[in-house]
Design a protein around this motif. Sequence first.
Motif, mmCIF file in Angstrom:
data_model
loop_
_atom_site.group_PDB
_atom_site.id
_atom_site.type_symbol
_atom_site.label_atom_id
_atom_site.label_comp_id
_atom_site.label_asym_id
_atom_site.label_seq_id
_atom_site.Cartn_x
_atom_site.Cartn_y
_atom_site.Cartn_z
ATOM 1 N N PHE A 209 -20.466 10.597 -17.000
ATOM 2 C CA PHE A 209 -20.340 11.582 -18.069
ATOM 3 C C PHE A 209 -21.300 12.724 -17.724
ATOM 4 O O PHE A 209 -22.423 12.455 -17.315
ATOM 5 C CB PHE A 209 -20.743 10.986 -19.427
ATOM 6 N N VAL A 210 -20.828 13.956 -17.906
ATOM 7 C CA VAL A 210 -21.684 15.121 -17.643
ATOM 8 C C VAL A 210 -21.787 15.897 -18.948
ATOM 9 O O VAL A 210 -20.772 16.295 -19.522
ATOM 10 C CB VAL A 210 -21.071 16.021 -16.546
ATOM 11 N N SER A 211 -23.011 16.097 -19.432
ATOM 12 C CA SER A 211 -23.182 16.810 -20.701
ATOM 13 C C SER A 211 -23.974 18.093 -20.448
ATOM 14 O O SER A 211 -25.040 18.070 -19.819
ATOM 15 C CB SER A 211 -23.909 15.894 -21.702
ATOM 16 N N LEU A 212 -23.445 19.203 -20.951
ATOM 17 C CA LEU A 212 -24.040 20.521 -20.669
ATOM 18 C C LEU A 212 -24.985 20.922 -21.800
ATOM 19 O O LEU A 212 -24.600 20.911 -22.975
ATOM 20 C CB LEU A 212 -22.938 21.569 -20.516
ATOM 21 N N HIS A 213 -26.207 21.301 -21.428
ATOM 22 C CA HIS A 213 -27.205 21.697 -22.437
ATOM 23 C C HIS A 213 -28.017 22.895 -21.970
ATOM 24 O O HIS A 213 -29.191 23.027 -22.331
ATOM 25 C CB HIS A 213 -28.118 20.501 -22.754
ATOM 26 N N CYS A 214 -27.392 23.763 -21.172
ATOM 27 C CA CYS A 214 -28.101 24.955 -20.699
ATOM 28 C C CYS A 214 -27.655 26.150 -21.545
ATOM 29 O O CYS A 214 -26.629 26.095 -22.208
ATOM 30 C CB CYS A 214 -27.782 25.180 -19.220
ATOM 31 N N ALA A 231 -16.315 18.416 -7.741
ATOM 32 C CA ALA A 231 -17.431 17.552 -7.308
ATOM 33 C C ALA A 231 -17.641 16.383 -8.269
ATOM 34 O O ALA A 231 -18.406 15.460 -7.986
ATOM 35 C CB ALA A 231 -18.715 18.370 -7.199
ATOM 36 N N MET A 232 -16.977 16.422 -9.455
ATOM 37 C CA MET A 232 -17.115 15.311 -10.408
ATOM 38 C C MET A 232 -16.220 14.143 -9.990
ATOM 39 O O MET A 232 -15.213 14.337 -9.312
ATOM 40 C CB MET A 232 -16.723 15.771 -11.829
ATOM 41 N N LYS A 233 -16.573 12.951 -10.437
ATOM 42 C CA LYS A 233 -15.717 11.792 -10.161
ATOM 43 C C LYS A 233 -14.398 11.969 -10.927
ATOM 44 O O LYS A 233 -14.414 12.467 -12.061
ATOM 45 C CB LYS A 233 -16.378 10.509 -10.672
ATOM 46 N N PRO A 234 -13.285 11.495 -10.394
ATOM 47 C CA PRO A 234 -12.015 11.609 -11.134
ATOM 48 C C PRO A 234 -12.001 10.765 -12.413
ATOM 49 O O PRO A 234 -11.181 10.982 -13.291
ATOM 50 C CB PRO A 234 -10.961 11.115 -10.133
ATOM 51 N N THR A 235 -12.947 9.849 -12.513
ATOM 52 C CA THR A 235 -13.045 9.004 -13.716
ATOM 53 C C THR A 235 -14.040 9.574 -14.734
ATOM 54 O O THR A 235 -14.278 8.960 -15.775
ATOM 55 C CB THR A 235 -13.540 7.602 -13.302
ATOM 56 N N GLY A 259 -5.609 15.527 -13.816
ATOM 57 C CA GLY A 259 -6.339 14.259 -13.675
ATOM 58 C C GLY A 259 -7.471 14.344 -12.662
ATOM 59 O O GLY A 259 -7.990 13.323 -12.224
ATOM 60 N N GLN A 260 -7.868 15.575 -12.326
ATOM 61 C CA GLN A 260 -9.009 15.707 -11.413
ATOM 62 C C GLN A 260 -10.288 15.196 -12.083
ATOM 63 O O GLN A 260 -11.188 14.692 -11.415
ATOM 64 C CB GLN A 260 -9.165 17.181 -11.024
ATOM 65 N N ILE A 261 -10.363 15.363 -13.406
ATOM 66 C CA ILE A 261 -11.396 14.663 -14.181
ATOM 67 C C ILE A 261 -10.664 13.890 -15.285
ATOM 68 O O ILE A 261 -9.531 14.238 -15.648
ATOM 69 C CB ILE A 261 -12.473 15.609 -14.764
ATOM 70 N N ALA A 262 -11.358 12.878 -15.836
ATOM 71 C CA ALA A 262 -10.649 11.987 -16.774
ATOM 72 C C ALA A 262 -10.503 12.577 -18.166
ATOM 73 O O ALA A 262 -9.512 12.307 -18.854
ATOM 74 C CB ALA A 262 -11.385 10.653 -16.851
ATOM 75 N N GLY A 263 -11.508 13.335 -18.592
ATOM 76 C CA GLY A 263 -11.420 13.836 -19.959
ATOM 77 C C GLY A 263 -12.568 14.762 -20.291
ATOM 78 O O GLY A 263 -13.465 15.004 -19.470
ATOM 79 N N ALA A 264 -12.542 15.273 -21.525
ATOM 80 C CA ALA A 264 -13.597 16.190 -21.956
ATOM 81 C C ALA A 264 -13.781 16.099 -23.462
ATOM 82 O O ALA A 264 -12.849 15.758 -24.199
ATOM 83 C CB ALA A 264 -13.246 17.626 -21.555
#
Length: 324
Positions: A209-214, A231-235, A259-264
């Motif tokens: 999981f990538v969470s943005l806080h900038c 560059a993110m995992k497809p999952t 499906g390059q990333i799983a969700g957002a």
Amino acid sequence: MTDKPRILLTTPWPRRAIEAMREHFDLDVHEGPLPMPEDRWLDALQAYDGIAPTVIDRLPPQAYETVQNRTKVLGNFGVGYNHIDIAAAKSGGLGVSNTPGVLTDATADQAMGLLLAAARGISRGDWHIRAGEWRGWNPIDLLGTHVTGATLGIIGFGRIGQAMAKRAHFGFDMPVVFHNRSRIDPKVTAALGARQLDSIEAVLGASDFVSLHCPGGGENRHLINATRLAAMKPTAFLINTARGDVVDETAMAEALRTGQIAGAGLDVFEDEPKVHPDLTSLKNCVLNPHLGSATEATRTEMGLLVMANLQAFFKGDPMPNAVA
Ligand code: DGY
């Protein structure tokens, strides 16, 4: 007539904060169309000593011409101020304050909520029932992604990023990696079970999981672009409660569609209140209308902090949260 400074709020606030403001200021509240139209801004700059804008405001260039204007200060209702030209404010001598701290927990709660909702189908499941599609429990429908123990990557490790790390580490046993422009005190990092990595790419590649806080704006515009999404995992899932422009929304919609990333889980958008049309039809993203700080208590605290800054300004003291 009153000798209290005249202040205009560009949009209504929670009642308790308005009542407190009225004790100290001759207060008006713009009740018309939002964002406040340019002609109203131009009149207001001549009629008020201070204006309290929000993230939705579009300030005219005249806002920074303090010599000609009665308005000498902006008490921004919000921590993010990428809608204000800080360089122009500094060179025009316009005071600007923001509201850090009081919305940290509310925003981190919302980010964690979006992470859970996107991973576990909380919003999708709700719609499944409302659409009359639920035929009963079975072992294979609407399977989500496991959260506990998964790796969280955080971009921007300020107050809100650290509050998110705290929730993930203590609540969900998640290893945390992060990127931050400056070095974070290793004691802070260790207390949150977090590890600072040298590049954004390293965080993206390591995270479930990538969470943005900038902050948004400036060089952070499209920080997450097509190359970085790749560059993110497809999952992996992308969570954004920061600013919409940090992500190239078209590239993200494509990454979600293919499906390059799983969700957002998205609380902010590039051109609010417009949302990229592809996102509204995709089932692998959860969409919220910029609710990060949206609790009654938090929005009241934000108003009271704007008030404290304006009181300091009109007393001739330094504003506690001056950004210009
Ligand atoms: C903030 O405080 O920056 C919120 O996003 C609302 O502006």
